[in-house]
Design an enzyme around this catalytic site. Sequence first.
Site, mmCIF file in Angstrom:
data_model
loop_
_atom_site.group_PDB
_atom_site.id
_atom_site.type_symbol
_atom_site.label_atom_id
_atom_site.label_comp_id
_atom_site.label_asym_id
_atom_site.label_seq_id
_atom_site.Cartn_x
_atom_site.Cartn_y
_atom_site.Cartn_z
ATOM 1 N N ASP A 97 0.855 -1.192 0.000
ATOM 2 C CA ASP A 97 0.000 0.000 0.000
ATOM 3 C C ASP A 97 0.886 1.234 0.000
ATOM 4 O O ASP A 97 1.086 1.896 1.024
ATOM 5 C CB ASP A 97 -0.946 -0.017 1.191
ATOM 6 C CG ASP A 97 -2.111 0.932 0.965
ATOM 7 O OD1 ASP A 97 -2.138 1.590 -0.095
ATOM 8 O OD2 ASP A 97 -2.974 1.025 1.834
ATOM 9 N N CYS A 100 0.333 4.671 1.846
ATOM 10 C CA CYS A 100 -0.736 4.618 2.824
ATOM 11 C C CYS A 100 -0.404 5.751 3.792
ATOM 12 O O CYS A 100 0.759 5.961 4.140
ATOM 13 C CB CYS A 100 -0.744 3.276 3.551
ATOM 14 S SG CYS A 100 -2.141 3.121 4.661
ATOM 15 N N PHE A 206 -9.998 3.719 7.049
ATOM 16 C CA PHE A 206 -11.247 4.267 7.604
ATOM 17 C C PHE A 206 -11.332 5.758 7.371
ATOM 18 O O PHE A 206 -10.342 6.421 7.045
ATOM 19 C CB PHE A 206 -11.324 3.981 9.109
ATOM 20 C CG PHE A 206 -10.210 4.617 9.895
ATOM 21 C CD1 PHE A 206 -10.235 5.955 10.222
ATOM 22 C CD2 PHE A 206 -9.099 3.866 10.294
ATOM 23 C CE1 PHE A 206 -9.187 6.548 10.920
ATOM 24 C CE2 PHE A 206 -8.057 4.450 10.997
ATOM 25 C CZ PHE A 206 -8.110 5.793 11.305
ATOM 26 N N GLU A 208 -12.847 8.635 10.042
ATOM 27 C CA GLU A 208 -13.370 8.707 11.410
ATOM 28 C C GLU A 208 -13.695 10.154 11.763
ATOM 29 O O GLU A 208 -12.887 11.048 11.529
ATOM 30 C CB GLU A 208 -12.310 8.155 12.383
ATOM 31 C CG GLU A 208 -12.825 7.876 13.766
ATOM 32 C CD GLU A 208 -11.838 7.024 14.577
ATOM 33 O OE1 GLU A 208 -11.863 5.789 14.435
ATOM 34 O OE2 GLU A 208 -11.048 7.604 15.342
ATOM 35 N N HIS A 236 -7.756 7.689 6.643
ATOM 36 C CA HIS A 236 -6.624 6.755 6.571
ATOM 37 C C HIS A 236 -6.830 5.821 5.386
ATOM 38 O O HIS A 236 -7.709 4.959 5.405
ATOM 39 C CB HIS A 236 -6.547 5.935 7.872
ATOM 40 C CG HIS A 236 -5.473 4.884 7.864
ATOM 41 N ND1 HIS A 236 -5.595 3.679 8.513
ATOM 42 C CD2 HIS A 236 -4.254 4.846 7.270
ATOM 43 C CE1 HIS A 236 -4.512 2.956 8.341
ATOM 44 N NE2 HIS A 236 -3.678 3.632 7.582
ATOM 45 N N HIS A 327 2.794 7.122 5.572
ATOM 46 C CA HIS A 327 3.570 6.242 6.463
ATOM 47 C C HIS A 327 4.055 4.958 5.765
ATOM 48 O O HIS A 327 4.559 4.063 6.444
ATOM 49 C CB HIS A 327 2.839 5.964 7.784
ATOM 50 C CG HIS A 327 1.438 5.462 7.688
ATOM 51 N ND1 HIS A 327 0.398 6.016 8.379
ATOM 52 C CD2 HIS A 327 0.900 4.441 6.999
ATOM 53 C CE1 HIS A 327 -0.724 5.366 8.129
ATOM 54 N NE2 HIS A 327 -0.442 4.395 7.283
ATOM 55 N N MET A 375 -9.712 1.111 16.055
ATOM 56 C CA MET A 375 -11.072 1.592 15.866
ATOM 57 C C MET A 375 -11.767 1.764 17.224
ATOM 58 O O MET A 375 -11.785 0.841 18.038
ATOM 59 C CB MET A 375 -11.807 0.559 15.022
ATOM 60 C CG MET A 375 -13.207 0.928 14.648
ATOM 61 S SD MET A 375 -13.871 -0.324 13.563
ATOM 62 C CE MET A 375 -13.653 -1.787 14.554
ATOM 63 N N HIS A 398 3.301 4.925 13.567
ATOM 64 C CA HIS A 398 2.194 5.230 12.647
ATOM 65 C C HIS A 398 0.831 4.774 13.174
ATOM 66 O O HIS A 398 -0.178 4.997 12.522
ATOM 67 C CB HIS A 398 2.461 4.600 11.282
ATOM 68 C CG HIS A 398 2.028 3.165 11.143
ATOM 69 N ND1 HIS A 398 2.399 2.173 12.017
ATOM 70 C CD2 HIS A 398 1.237 2.567 10.213
ATOM 71 C CE1 HIS A 398 1.871 1.028 11.623
ATOM 72 N NE2 HIS A 398 1.163 1.222 10.551
ATOM 73 N N GLY A 399 0.796 4.119 14.310
ATOM 74 C CA GLY A 399 -0.489 3.655 14.826
ATOM 75 C C GLY A 399 -0.277 2.933 16.139
ATOM 76 O O GLY A 399 0.755 3.094 16.792
#
Lengths: 475, 150
Positions: A97, A100, A206, A208, A236, A327, A375, A398-399
């Site tokens: 990806d 992304c 997503f 959000e 995202h 990222h 989420m 990144h998360g």
Amino acid sequence: MQALQAVKLSDWMFEIPRSAREDMRVPARVYADAQLWEQISHDKSIEQLINVATLPGVAGYVCAMPDVHQGYGFPVGGIAATRVSDGVISPGGVGYDINCGVRLLATDLTAEEARPRLETAVHDLSRTIPSGPGRNPRLSLDPPDMDRVLAEGCRYLVDRGLATPEDLAVTEAGGCLEAADPAAVSAKAKKRGHDQLGTIGSGNHFVEVQQVDQVFDEDAARAFGLERGCITVLIHTGSRGLGHQVCTDYVRLLDEVMQRYDIRLPDRQLASAPLRSPEGARYFGAMCAAANFAWANRQAITQSVRSVFERMYGDAGHPRLIYDVAHNIAKIETYDDQELCVHRKGATRAFGPASAETPNQYRAHGQPVFIPGSMGTASYVLAGADTSEERSFGSCCHGAGRAMSRGAAKRAVTGAQVRRELEGHGIVVRCASKSGLAEEAPLAYKDVDRVVDVVHRAGLARRVARLIPVGVIKG
Amino acid sequence: MSEASERPTPTTGSAPPGHEFVDHPSEAHILVRGRTLAEVAAEAGLALAGLALGEPLPRAMGPWREVDVRSRDRIALLVDWLNELIYLGESERWIPLEFDVLEATTTHIRARMRGVERPESPSLVKAATYHGATLENAGGGLEAHLLLDV
């Protein structure tokens, strides 16, 4: 076994010395506290990071962020910088990806003002923005337009009335990498992506709707346009099937040519070619083109969000773009007067105030960085720190990082349970796939608060604000 | 595995073809068994269809179509084969479910396939990767491990 050879350099950093394995060319750094290190040690991410440390021309050290987890080739949350002069480029160091990334929009709406029409707004967003496997025939690209998107990125959308110069000013690289080479992108990749502009995709992608829950740095938050209680929208997604096909095409090609360049690696998924070889240069051109597609994709989604919010809430609902940052990408950057190709796979660029690439309006604070949680949990806005340049090649996490497989998550919880729990917290949820909800359940991820705490304390980026979700459209 | 063209001729006594999903922290790991490379390829295609459509799989419909994949070795061949199926699934909204592998050598698969159309592209699987990909003799047949990016 490799984890046992790690040296704890600080409360926030472990190092696996170059001597840990004879084919390592540089040491491997892992940013983690003791608890995250324990989690990280249980999968193969450290072994994968050590594999990355064998890339020809790798400079200084490779590193992993506190959200690192096992992937394929590179671990997700890994960074490697290779010398442009004699180093390689690896499509596996960017991932399928390509670009992304995440962008954050902010409005002047308060959560109280938004709430009466929130359910309708989230529903409209889910109908307007194709998610999961959906396509977007309204932005279907014919071959000349596809080539323009690949060459120009977000600039193409300014001509189409779907972006403004102000949007471009707060998008990493202005939403366009000049080195893009549309001719290096295969017909297959273009066919996969021709009707995917403006779509979220599946997996952990997503849109959000959030509210600012906590502000840690008032000055930076003000500069970023964020106030406690205001409504934001986090997007995202990446380059969709086009980027996936570019990576597929070039992993295959570089796997074929590695022998010609006498490159031997412990994992075929790290397939590489010298940056200055025809094949390496061609991949770089294709990767930049796919990155441009991804920026255009997030920008097209932005316009859909704007149309829904303005219809619902009028002028106060107009979402301003705060910043957009990749990222999954490889970029040519200069460190200590040396040109390096910085591969970030599941890692966010986090340049500080001193960087010329930090937009003017954020120059006093550093580049905005967005860290989505799992989420239904909190996300963070950070500001890049100058110290990240010497500590992580200008990068941070990144998360939250996966802690549990998709299968295990589905065995632990059902999609209906996840939906009930989110709705119980007042979060409006739209998701086409129940199993998708279960796979992305919060229990499948690490604690984002802890991950961000490590990044903050390690001096990679500073905490600015914490966002909590009020509406989720899951891909 | 010989270079010669191979139409599946299963060995008696070896395990029947099948596949299962192995836990992986972030991606989809499939374990595929077959008595021949042709059966492994067909079974890997079924595993992919299962990921895209969920199980039980619907019945294949419509005309047969042929695909031809050439690669440098057996591992690359399996990876390329799956990537071709992923490409068809996303670009043509068509999921193959029934496989008749006409030819399978260490570097070449030619197969005809029937499947189902899906108006929305089933893009759950992004790509098949080389990471940890193996194909080994096991139990009188072949066993492959393949990792898919999802």
